[in-house]
Write a protein that holds these residues in place. Structure first.
Motif, short mmCIF file in Angstrom:
data_model
loop_
_atom_site.label_atom_id
_atom_site.label_comp_id
_atom_site.label_asym_id
_atom_site.label_seq_id
_atom_site.Cartn_x
_atom_site.Cartn_y
_atom_site.Cartn_z
N VAL A 1 23.22 2.96 -10.01
CA VAL A 1 24.52 2.02 -10.21
C VAL A 1 23.63 0.77 -10.80
CG1 VAL A 1 25.97 0.75 -8.78
CG2 VAL A 1 25.37 2.99 -7.78
N SER A 2 24.50 0.21 -11.60
CA SER A 2 24.18 -1.06 -12.18
C SER A 2 24.21 -2.08 -11.19
CB SER A 2 25.12 -1.31 -13.27
OG SER A 2 25.08 -2.82 -13.64
N ILE A 3 22.91 -2.81 -10.89
CA ILE A 3 22.93 -3.57 -9.85
C ILE A 3 23.66 -4.76 -10.35
CG2 ILE A 3 21.07 -5.06 -8.46
CD1 ILE A 3 19.36 -2.62 -8.57
N ALA A 4 23.58 -5.19 -11.26
CA ALA A 4 24.21 -6.37 -11.83
C ALA A 4 25.67 -6.13 -11.57
CB ALA A 4 23.89 -6.86 -13.43
N LEU B 1 27.10 -4.23 -9.17
CA LEU B 1 27.48 -3.94 -7.98
C LEU B 1 27.25 -5.33 -7.22
CD1 LEU B 1 27.36 -2.14 -5.51
CD2 LEU B 1 25.04 -2.21 -5.30
N ALA B 2 26.32 -6.16 -7.64
CA ALA B 2 26.28 -7.58 -7.07
C ALA B 2 27.82 -8.18 -7.49
CB ALA B 2 25.13 -8.25 -7.69
N ALA B 3 27.97 -8.25 -8.67
CA ALA B 3 29.34 -8.94 -9.09
C ALA B 3 30.33 -8.18 -8.16
CB ALA B 3 29.54 -8.61 -10.62
N GLY B 4 30.61 -7.15 -7.95
CA GLY B 4 31.75 -6.50 -7.18
C GLY B 4 31.63 -6.97 -5.76
N ILE B 5 30.46 -6.81 -5.17
CA ILE B 5 30.13 -7.57 -3.93
C ILE B 5 30.59 -8.91 -3.72
CG2 ILE B 5 28.42 -7.94 -1.96
CD1 ILE B 5 26.79 -5.62 -2.85
N ARG B 6 30.32 -9.89 -4.64
CA ARG B 6 30.79 -11.23 -4.61
C ARG B 6 32.05 -11.22 -4.57
NH1 ARG B 6 25.90 -11.79 -7.82
NH2 ARG B 6 24.54 -12.83 -6.59
N ARG B 7 32.80 -10.62 -5.45
CA ARG B 7 34.33 -10.65 -5.74
C ARG B 7 35.05 -10.23 -4.34
NH1 ARG B 7 34.24 -8.50 -10.55
NH2 ARG B 7 34.27 -6.23 -9.50
N ASN B 8 34.43 -9.00 -3.93
CA ASN B 8 35.34 -8.55 -2.74
C ASN B 8 34.86 -9.61 -1.51
OD1 ASN B 8 36.71 -6.65 -2.02
ND2 ASN B 8 35.22 -5.44 -0.85
N VAL B 9 33.51 -9.90 -1.27
CA VAL B 9 33.38 -10.80 -0.16
C VAL B 9 34.22 -12.21 -0.22
CG1 VAL B 9 31.63 -12.10 1.03
CG2 VAL B 9 31.26 -9.94 0.43
N ILE B 10 34.25 -12.96 -1.54
CA ILE B 10 35.06 -14.04 -1.54
C ILE B 10 36.52 -13.81 -1.39
CG2 ILE B 10 35.78 -15.60 -3.31
CD1 ILE B 10 32.42 -15.24 -4.55
N ASP B 11 36.83 -12.89 -1.83
CA ASP B 11 38.35 -12.59 -1.90
C ASP B 11 38.63 -12.46 -0.27
OD1 ASP B 11 38.94 -12.73 -4.36
OD2 ASP B 11 38.92 -10.59 -4.68
N ALA B 12 37.88 -11.64 0.21
CA ALA B 12 38.09 -11.31 1.99
C ALA B 12 37.88 -12.31 2.68
CB ALA B 12 37.14 -10.17 2.32
N VAL B 13 36.88 -13.25 2.77
CA VAL B 13 36.54 -14.35 3.36
C VAL B 13 37.71 -15.45 3.18
CG1 VAL B 13 34.89 -16.40 4.07
CG2 VAL B 13 34.05 -13.99 3.79
N VAL C 1 27.50 -16.67 -2.60
CA VAL C 1 27.28 -15.32 -2.19
C VAL C 1 25.93 -14.98 -2.68
CG1 VAL C 1 27.96 -12.73 -1.75
CG2 VAL C 1 29.65 -14.66 -1.75
N ASN C 2 24.93 -15.23 -1.79
CA ASN C 2 23.61 -14.56 -2.48
C ASN C 2 23.16 -13.08 -1.86
OD1 ASN C 2 22.93 -17.20 -3.45
ND2 ASN C 2 22.59 -17.83 -1.53
N ILE C 3 22.87 -12.35 -2.82
CA ILE C 3 22.59 -10.85 -2.47
C ILE C 3 21.16 -10.28 -2.85
CG2 ILE C 3 23.33 -8.68 -3.30
CD1 ILE C 3 25.96 -9.79 -4.02
N THR C 4 20.43 -9.73 -1.79
CA THR C 4 18.98 -9.46 -1.93
C THR C 4 19.21 -7.82 -1.96
OG1 THR C 4 18.27 -11.21 -0.99
CG2 THR C 4 16.70 -9.44 -1.00
N VAL C 5 18.65 -7.22 -2.85
CA VAL C 5 18.56 -5.77 -2.98
C VAL C 5 17.22 -5.35 -2.51
CG1 VAL C 5 18.68 -3.74 -4.44
CG2 VAL C 5 20.40 -5.71 -4.86
N HIS C 6 17.27 -4.83 -1.25
CA HIS C 6 15.93 -4.52 -0.57
C HIS C 6 15.43 -3.15 -0.91
CE1 HIS C 6 15.25 -7.74 1.99
NE2 HIS C 6 16.37 -7.74 2.37
N ASP C 7 16.21 -2.20 -1.45
CA ASP C 7 15.95 -0.69 -1.80
C ASP C 7 16.80 -0.15 -2.82
OD1 ASP C 7 14.20 1.49 -1.96
OD2 ASP C 7 14.26 1.96 0.24
N VAL C 8 16.50 0.94 -3.28
CA VAL C 8 17.46 1.87 -3.98
C VAL C 8 17.32 3.29 -3.20
CG1 VAL C 8 18.25 3.13 -6.13
CG2 VAL C 8 17.23 0.68 -6.13
N PHE C 9 18.51 3.80 -2.89
CA PHE C 9 18.32 4.95 -2.28
C PHE C 9 18.54 6.25 -3.04
CE2 PHE C 9 21.22 8.32 -0.16
CZ PHE C 9 20.39 8.79 0.78
N LEU C 10 17.79 6.86 -2.98
CA LEU C 10 17.86 8.27 -3.66
C LEU C 10 18.59 9.49 -2.93
CD1 LEU C 10 14.10 8.22 -5.02
CD2 LEU C 10 16.21 7.60 -6.15
#
Length: 161
Positions: free
Chosen positions: A108-111, A113-125, A136-145
């Motif tokens: 998944v493109s992390i950039a 993904l981060a934009a989608g998370i920001r948009r969804n969180v801002i809209d919901a809150v 909305v600050n996002i930290t990616v800790h790992d990539v799941f294989l």
């Protein structure tokens, strides 16, 4: 996870450090002439956590230790899922700032993904609370294989039959 009961002062975003500065002026939809509505930090954390999990490409929410504790909690009979896991917030009277820790799915493109998370969180809150989300600050800790999960299932054969 933040367990504070919320704040009764409004806040505004400040400079490059992303912190929220206190401001005495009380404006916003949550303050009216006939009363004030205070929203606890945990409410915003749950909304942000659920909105984050809704985005395709998010494998899990939280850092390593947080996810390990969450996995233990889920094994307890009758325990509930902690929707605030991996989410911390700072809530003022009219604004909120959100920090989210995630594990992304591989490929998944992390950039994006981060934009989608920001948009969804801002809209919901903003829709559910009326608070303005300042960041909305996002930290990616790992990539799941995906093969990691298959290996774990096969790695421990039964010792007795």
């Amino acid at each position: 996870m933040t367990t504070a009961q919320g704040s009764t002062t409004s806040t505004t975003a400040s400079g490059s450090n992303g912190a929220l500065d206190k401001k005495t002026d009380s404006t916003g939809a949550l303050v009216a002439s006939d009363g004030r509505t205070t929203i606890a930090d945990v409410v915003v954390s749950k909304i942000a956590g659920i909105a984050t999990r809704e985005v395709q490409g998010v494998h899990d929410v939280g850092g390593g230790a947080t996810r390990a504790i969450g996995a233990l909690r889920e094994r307890i009979p009758g325990a509930r899922v902690n929707h605030s896991q991996g989410v911390s917030v700072e809530v003022g009277e009219s604004q909120a700032a959100v920090d989210i820790d995630i594990v992304a799915d591989y490929g998944v493109s992390i950039a994006d993904l981060a934009a989608g998370i920001r948009r969804n969180v801002i809209d919901a809150v903003e829709r559910m609370t009326g608070l303005q989300v300042t960041e909305v600050n996002i930290t990616v800790h790992d990539v799941f294989l995906f093969e990691e999960e298959d290996e774990r299932d096969d790695a421990a054969p039964a010792r007795v039959r």
